[in-house]
Design a protein around this motif. Structure first.
Motif, PDB file in Angstrom:
ATOM      1  N   GLU A 160       0.839  -1.201   0.000  1.00 19.78           N
ATOM      2  CA  GLU A 160       0.000   0.000   0.000  1.00 19.78           C
ATOM      3  C   GLU A 160       0.875   1.252   0.000  1.00 19.78           C
ATOM      4  O   GLU A 160       0.610   2.215  -0.726  1.00 19.78           O
ATOM      5  N   TYR A 161       1.944   1.223   0.809  1.00 19.13           N
ATOM      6  CA  TYR A 161       2.841   2.378   0.863  1.00 19.13           C
ATOM      7  C   TYR A 161       3.514   2.600  -0.494  1.00 19.13           C
ATOM      8  O   TYR A 161       3.597   3.733  -0.983  1.00 19.13           O
ATOM      9  N   GLU A 162       4.017   1.532  -1.106  1.00 17.54           N
ATOM     10  CA  GLU A 162       4.697   1.665  -2.400  1.00 17.54           C
ATOM     11  C   GLU A 162       3.755   2.256  -3.446  1.00 17.54           C
ATOM     12  O   GLU A 162       4.146   3.107  -4.247  1.00 17.54           O
ATOM     13  N   MET A 163       2.514   1.801  -3.431  1.00 21.19           N
ATOM     14  CA  MET A 163       1.549   2.316  -4.393  1.00 21.19           C
ATOM     15  C   MET A 163       1.276   3.799  -4.149  1.00 21.19           C
ATOM     16  O   MET A 163       1.266   4.604  -5.090  1.00 21.19           O
ATOM     17  N   LEU A 164       1.088   4.171  -2.882  1.00 23.45           N
ATOM     18  CA  LEU A 164       0.846   5.577  -2.554  1.00 23.45           C
ATOM     19  C   LEU A 164       2.057   6.432  -2.918  1.00 23.45           C
ATOM     20  O   LEU A 164       1.913   7.538  -3.440  1.00 23.45           O
ATOM     21  N   LYS A 165       3.256   5.908  -2.667  1.00 23.10           N
ATOM     22  CA  LYS A 165       4.477   6.655  -2.985  1.00 23.10           C
ATOM     23  C   LYS A 165       4.570   6.949  -4.484  1.00 23.10           C
ATOM     24  O   LYS A 165       4.871   8.079  -4.890  1.00 23.10           O
ATOM     25  N   VAL A 166       4.297   5.939  -5.306  1.00 17.12           N
ATOM     26  CA  VAL A 166       4.364   6.135  -6.761  1.00 17.12           C
ATOM     27  C   VAL A 166       3.345   7.184  -7.206  1.00 17.12           C
ATOM     28  O   VAL A 166       3.662   8.099  -7.970  1.00 17.12           O
ATOM     29  N   LEU A 167       2.112   7.067  -6.708  1.00 14.41           N
ATOM     30  CA  LEU A 167       1.061   8.006  -7.106  1.00 14.41           C
ATOM     31  C   LEU A 167       1.360   9.418  -6.613  1.00 14.41           C
ATOM     32  O   LEU A 167       1.284  10.386  -7.381  1.00 14.41           O
ATOM     33  N   ALA A 168       1.718   9.549  -5.325  1.00 11.80           N
ATOM     34  CA  ALA A 168       1.938  10.871  -4.743  1.00 11.80           C
ATOM     35  C   ALA A 168       3.175  11.551  -5.325  1.00 11.80           C
ATOM     36  O   ALA A 168       3.204  12.774  -5.503  1.00 11.80           O
ATOM     37  N   SER A 169       4.207  10.769  -5.643  1.00 13.22           N
ATOM     38  CA  SER A 169       5.426  11.344  -6.224  1.00 13.22           C
ATOM     39  C   SER A 169       5.180  11.868  -7.631  1.00 13.22           C
ATOM     40  O   SER A 169       5.974  12.654  -8.157  1.00 13.22           O
ATOM     41  N   ASN A 170       4.106  11.417  -8.248  1.00  8.93           N
ATOM     42  CA  ASN A 170       3.749  11.852  -9.610  1.00  8.93           C
ATOM     43  C   ASN A 170       2.425  12.608  -9.608  1.00  8.93           C
ATOM     44  O   ASN A 170       1.662  12.546 -10.574  1.00  8.93           O
ATOM     45  N   ALA A 171       2.151  13.313  -8.514  1.00 12.41           N
ATOM     46  CA  ALA A 171       0.866  14.014  -8.369  1.00 12.41           C
ATOM     47  C   ALA A 171       0.586  14.905  -9.565  1.00 12.41           C
ATOM     48  O   ALA A 171       1.460  15.628 -10.044  1.00 12.41           O
ATOM     49  N   GLY A 172      -0.656  14.819 -10.054  1.00 10.70           N
ATOM     50  CA  GLY A 172      -1.063  15.594 -11.220  1.00 10.70           C
ATOM     51  C   GLY A 172      -0.949  14.821 -12.519  1.00 10.70           C
ATOM     52  O   GLY A 172      -1.592  15.163 -13.505  1.00 10.70           O
ATOM     53  N   LYS A 173      -0.120  13.772 -12.536  1.00 13.34           N
ATOM     54  CA  LYS A 173       0.075  12.962 -13.734  1.00 13.34           C
ATOM     55  C   LYS A 173      -0.798  11.712 -13.685  1.00 13.34           C
ATOM     56  O   LYS A 173      -1.091  11.197 -12.610  1.00 13.34           O
ATOM     57  N   ILE A 174      -1.172  11.219 -14.853  1.00 15.96           N
ATOM     58  CA  ILE A 174      -1.847   9.920 -14.930  1.00 15.96           C
ATOM     59  C   ILE A 174      -0.776   8.832 -14.909  1.00 15.96           C
ATOM     60  O   ILE A 174       0.191   8.883 -15.668  1.00 15.96           O
ATOM     61  N   ILE A 175      -0.940   7.863 -14.005  1.00 18.57           N
ATOM     62  CA  ILE A 175      -0.072   6.686 -13.980  1.00 18.57           C
ATOM     63  C   ILE A 175      -0.896   5.512 -14.497  1.00 18.57           C
ATOM     64  O   ILE A 175      -1.959   5.207 -13.950  1.00 18.57           O
TER      65      ILE A 175
END
Length: 233
Positions: A160-175
């Protein structure tokens, strides 16, 4: 937050009417506009102008929009918003996997495009080596691998942390789903594993006290992936 005045935008589109519309509208929003009508010239202009953002039509004659995207990504991380036809979902996913930051479907509303431009520019402005990411009452401490919501520690599993880290580190972008699977699970995944993403995103939303119908943080891009929302400013 308004986009920085005078931000340079390069439009690469072979339709003169589209370029004219974009020029009039974006200059009215205080952007500095550059334009070209084919892919090869677009790559050259990107290297000369050093734009703050590129709007790229995928349906270019000659050198395709995808090839332009991949060529520019060899040496630049400039935000790129791609323009796609309505029914080209596969092209959207391929472009996002290839390094595009966002997409807008033709025909598009100028209000939507300007909003996407501002988000992309804000994402760049927030890109930093700072190990703590802040989104309103949510804090993600990358150094300590800790997440706080409204001052309270949120207990997350490693996945869960890894997923949140990837999303939050790319805030504003579509992953895209593929990008998330690759970055969270590495090479040990298949495209059919996308149901894992729905399960873990569901867990994250619950722990972040999200209303899935009106998300503050994690927005689903149907059939494509997820976008971590930048807070309104």
């Amino acid at each position: 937050m308004n986009a920085p005045l005078g931000a340079r935008i390069l439009v690469i589109d072979d339709e003169p009417q589209i370029r004219k519309l974009l020029k009039v509208t974006l200059q009215a929003h205080q952007f500095e506009l550059y334009e070209c009508g084919d892919g090869e010239e677009g790559v050259i202009q990107a290297s000369i102008v050093h734009p703050d953002l590129i709007i790229l039509d995928l349906g270019l004659p000659g050198m395709s929009g995808m090839e332009v995207l991949l060529r520019i990504r060899e040496w630049s991380q400039v935000p790129i918003i791609v323009l796609t036809a309505k029914d080209q979902e596969g092209d959207k996913i391929a472009a996002l996997d290839g390094g595009a930051d966002d997409y807008v479907t033709k025909p598009f509303g100028m209000g939507e495009l300007v909003a996407r431009i501002r988000v992309a520019l804000r994402h760049v402005a927030k890109t930093t080596d700072e190990p703590i990411l802040r989104f309103g009452s949510l804090t993600v401490d990358l150094a300590q691998r800790q997440v706080e919501l409204e001052g309270t520690l949120v207990k997350l599993t490693p996945t869960e942390y890894e997923m949140l880290k990837v999303l939050a580190s790319n805030a504003g972008k579509i992953i895209t789903q593929r990008q998330l699977l690759q970055q969270v699970w590495g090479g040990h995944h298949h495209e059919s594993d996308s149901h894992y993403l729905r399960v873990y995103v569901g867990h994250l939303r619950k722990k972040l006290k999200e209303d899935p119908t009106n998300p503050r943080y994690i927005q689903t891009e149907p059939g494509i992936g997820y976008r971590f929302l930048l807070p309104a400013e």
